[in-house]
Design a protein around this motif. Structure first.
Motif, mmCIF file in Angstrom:
data_model
loop_
_atom_site.group_PDB
_atom_site.id
_atom_site.type_symbol
_atom_site.label_atom_id
_atom_site.label_comp_id
_atom_site.label_asym_id
_atom_site.label_seq_id
_atom_site.Cartn_x
_atom_site.Cartn_y
_atom_site.Cartn_z
ATOM 1 N N PHE A 26 16.259 -12.886 -17.219
ATOM 2 C CA PHE A 26 16.196 -13.485 -15.884
ATOM 3 C C PHE A 26 16.452 -12.440 -14.804
ATOM 4 N N LEU A 27 17.462 -11.587 -15.006
ATOM 5 C CA LEU A 27 17.744 -10.536 -14.029
ATOM 6 C C LEU A 27 16.577 -9.561 -13.914
ATOM 7 N N LEU A 28 15.992 -9.207 -15.050
ATOM 8 C CA LEU A 28 14.844 -8.291 -15.033
ATOM 9 C C LEU A 28 13.653 -8.919 -14.323
ATOM 10 N N PHE A 29 13.401 -10.187 -14.586
ATOM 11 C CA PHE A 29 12.265 -10.852 -13.949
ATOM 12 C C PHE A 29 12.481 -10.967 -12.437
ATOM 13 N N MET A 30 13.684 -11.297 -12.016
ATOM 14 C CA MET A 30 13.957 -11.385 -10.583
ATOM 15 C C MET A 30 13.809 -10.025 -9.912
ATOM 16 N N LEU A 31 14.217 -8.950 -10.620
ATOM 17 C CA LEU A 31 14.031 -7.606 -10.079
ATOM 18 C C LEU A 31 12.546 -7.305 -9.910
ATOM 19 N N MET A 32 11.730 -7.678 -10.881
ATOM 20 C CA MET A 32 10.291 -7.448 -10.786
ATOM 21 C C MET A 32 9.681 -8.236 -9.626
ATOM 22 N N VAL A 33 10.146 -9.467 -9.437
ATOM 23 C CA VAL A 33 9.631 -10.284 -8.335
ATOM 24 C C VAL A 33 9.994 -9.657 -6.993
ATOM 25 N N VAL A 34 11.244 -9.200 -6.855
ATOM 26 C CA VAL A 34 11.679 -8.572 -5.604
ATOM 27 C C VAL A 34 10.868 -7.309 -5.334
ATOM 28 N N LEU A 35 10.666 -6.498 -6.360
ATOM 29 C CA LEU A 35 9.879 -5.273 -6.193
ATOM 30 C C LEU A 35 8.432 -5.593 -5.801
ATOM 31 N N ALA A 36 7.879 -6.662 -6.372
ATOM 32 C CA ALA A 36 6.509 -7.041 -6.026
ATOM 33 C C ALA A 36 6.418 -7.553 -4.590
ATOM 34 N N LEU A 37 7.408 -8.328 -4.177
ATOM 35 C CA LEU A 37 7.392 -8.869 -2.816
ATOM 36 C C LEU A 37 7.578 -7.776 -1.762
ATOM 37 N N THR A 38 8.239 -6.704 -2.137
ATOM 38 C CA THR A 38 8.469 -5.594 -1.204
ATOM 39 C C THR A 38 7.610 -4.381 -1.570
ATOM 40 N N ALA A 39 6.456 -4.647 -2.174
ATOM 41 C CA ALA A 39 5.615 -3.554 -2.676
ATOM 42 C C ALA A 39 5.179 -2.597 -1.581
ATOM 43 N N GLU A 40 4.995 -3.093 -0.349
ATOM 44 C CA GLU A 40 4.568 -2.216 0.743
ATOM 45 C C GLU A 40 5.566 -1.106 1.025
ATOM 46 N N LEU A 41 6.812 -1.298 0.605
ATOM 47 C CA LEU A 41 7.840 -0.285 0.861
ATOM 48 C C LEU A 41 7.802 0.857 -0.141
ATOM 49 N N TRP A 42 7.138 0.677 -1.269
ATOM 50 C CA TRP A 42 7.137 1.760 -2.273
ATOM 51 C C TRP A 42 5.777 1.966 -2.943
ATOM 52 N N ALA A 43 4.777 1.143 -2.620
ATOM 53 C CA ALA A 43 3.432 1.354 -3.155
ATOM 54 C C ALA A 43 2.431 0.994 -2.069
ATOM 55 N N SER A 44 2.164 1.966 -1.202
ATOM 56 C CA SER A 44 1.269 1.711 -0.077
ATOM 57 C C SER A 44 0.810 3.046 0.496
ATOM 58 N N ASN A 45 -0.367 3.034 1.133
ATOM 59 C CA ASN A 45 -0.841 4.267 1.783
ATOM 60 C C ASN A 45 -0.363 4.367 3.230
ATOM 61 N N ARG A 46 0.448 3.419 3.667
ATOM 62 C CA ARG A 46 1.055 3.498 4.990
ATOM 63 C C ARG A 46 2.448 4.117 4.886
ATOM 64 N N ALA A 47 2.757 4.979 5.842
ATOM 65 C CA ALA A 47 4.059 5.644 5.833
ATOM 66 C C ALA A 47 5.164 4.653 6.150
ATOM 67 N N LEU A 48 6.360 4.955 5.621
ATOM 68 C CA LEU A 48 7.533 4.151 5.961
ATOM 69 C C LEU A 48 8.026 4.491 7.366
ATOM 70 N N ILE A 49 8.130 5.790 7.638
ATOM 71 C CA ILE A 49 8.603 6.264 8.944
ATOM 72 C C ILE A 49 7.786 7.488 9.330
ATOM 73 N N VAL A 50 7.408 7.563 10.574
ATOM 74 C CA VAL A 50 6.766 8.756 11.128
ATOM 75 C C VAL A 50 7.545 9.176 12.370
ATOM 76 N N LYS A 51 7.995 10.438 12.380
ATOM 77 C CA LYS A 51 8.617 10.983 13.581
ATOM 78 C C LYS A 51 7.606 11.905 14.255
ATOM 79 N N TYR A 52 7.261 11.572 15.505
ATOM 80 C CA TYR A 52 6.266 12.360 16.244
ATOM 81 C C TYR A 52 6.701 12.475 17.701
ATOM 82 N N ASP A 53 6.854 13.706 18.139
ATOM 83 C CA ASP A 53 7.273 14.013 19.518
ATOM 84 C C ASP A 53 8.548 13.257 19.911
ATOM 85 N N GLY A 54 9.490 13.238 18.971
ATOM 86 C CA GLY A 54 10.783 12.623 19.260
ATOM 87 C C GLY A 54 10.807 11.114 19.150
#
Length: 355
Positions: A26-54
């Motif tokens: 159950f703990l493993l499955f819930m971890l997989m669900v959380v990771l899937a729901l937040t997939a944009e944070l670790w599997a995406s071609n969009r950056a998490l943070i960009v610092k540009y000109d301050g």
């Protein structure tokens, strides 16, 4: 503070936790669900943070940011991998300045993005340097990203279909068992007729007539998925409605709806809790099978079944079939372990008996 659950429910939860295989699954499955729901944070071609000109930009969940925003010479969406390389090149020529930088996800590829930058044609083998940790498929798309987003699609399908099917089946089954008579007889005959309609043929006809989409398959699954739980709840309600607590509620003037919702349903909840995990397994398997047969979601939607079909068609690229088979097996085994533990932990014979 009042306790959220009754003492009996706490006993059942403690028993579930004592069944280590099911609890850790159950703990493993819930971890997989959380990771899937937040997939944009670790599997995406969009950056998490960009610092540009301050200034800091957060593209992950925001609107499209064009390349000219960061000094690039185009006005379509920024390629953040190229932007990172561009900033790194600037840092080499001006090492003393306050540099711009890009923070990319661990897997910097979207499930729809094709990569033809490597030598040869896809599929390509797993590569840490290219950050394709499970390789690419026959279209050059990252397998890990498609597995994650395909899992999110499958789990969303399973739980939405489960909720809708059980809502219909539980309420109808309780009403059939409680009311009996012509109402019960009519729906018995209706279920017998409806259950003979070939599910796969309905899928094939609808897919040929309309554009397949997520909600279409949810609707079809609900149309055919409510009948199983209906029979169980009808049988349990027939048994429970002659118990003393139901007769006492009737004697005190309680209506049919109140008796069903407040008295019968809580005492038959064990059946719902027991069958739900196995229904989730069945729904995930169903969507995977339909995608594999070509009757599922329209491409390029991330799908385990579509990946499995690619793996079968490209046996010279074993990383494809190995990845998807491992993922499917892990999820199905995990949910099965959860279901077995719930069935044992919520078994009423361990906690109560009727005189």
């Amino acid at each position: 503070m009042a306790r959220l659950f009754s003492d009996l429910t706490h006993k059942k939860l403690r028993r579930f936790r004592s069944i280590r295989r099911g609890y850790y699954a159950f703990l493993l499955f819930m971890l997989m669900v959380v990771l899937a729901l937040t997939a944009e944070l670790w599997a995406s071609n969009r950056a998490l943070i960009v610092k540009y000109d301050g200034q800091f930009h957060f593209p992950t969940y925001g609107a499209v940011i064009t390349g000219n925003t960061f000094g690039l010479e185009y006005q379509y969406e920024t390629n953040y991998r190229e932007l990172k390389a561009h900033f790194a090149e600037q840092a080499k020529h001006a090492p003393t300045e306050d540099h711009n930088w890009v923070l990319l996800p661990i897997v910097p590829w979207s499930p729809f993005e094709q990569d033809y930058s490597t030598e040869g044609f896809p599929p390509t083998a797993p590569s840490i340097s290219q950050q394709h940790y499970l390789g690419t498929d026959s279209s050059g798309r990252d397998i890990l990203a498609r597995l994650v987003y395909g899992f999110r699609t499958a789990v969303g399908f399973a739980f939405i279909a489960l909720t809708a099917s059980y809502t219909i089946g539980v309420l109808l089954g309780c009403m059939m068992g409680f009311m009996g008579g012509k109402f019960d007889l009519f729906f018995q005959r209706f279920i017998e007729v409806w259950s003979q309609v070939p599910f796969l043929y309905v899928i094939m006809i609808l897919v040929s007539l309309t554009q397949p989409n997520f909600m279409l398959f949810v609707g079809i699954n609900v149309l055919f998925g409510w009948m199983g739980i209906t029979w169980y709840m009808r049988t349990l309600t027939y048994r429970e409605k002659v118990r003393d607590y139901v007769l006492a509620a009737r004697a005190q003037g309680a209506g049919a709806w109140r008796i069903i919702v407040h008295h019968i349903l809580p005492n038959t909840m064990v059946m719902i809790v027991t069958l739900a995990p196995f229904t989730v397994v069945a729904n995930i398997s169903l969507l995977t099978a339909l995608d594999y047969l070509g009757f599922g979601l329209a491409p390029p939607t991330p799908s385990w079944g579509e990946l499995l079909r690619q793996g079968v068609n490209h046996l010279d690229a074993p990383w494809i079939v190995a990845s998807v088979v491992t993922a499917v097996s892990l999820v199905l085994i995990t949910v099965s372990f959860i279901g077995e533990a719930i069935r044992e932990a919520f078994d009423p014979k361990h906690f109560s008996r009727y005189e």
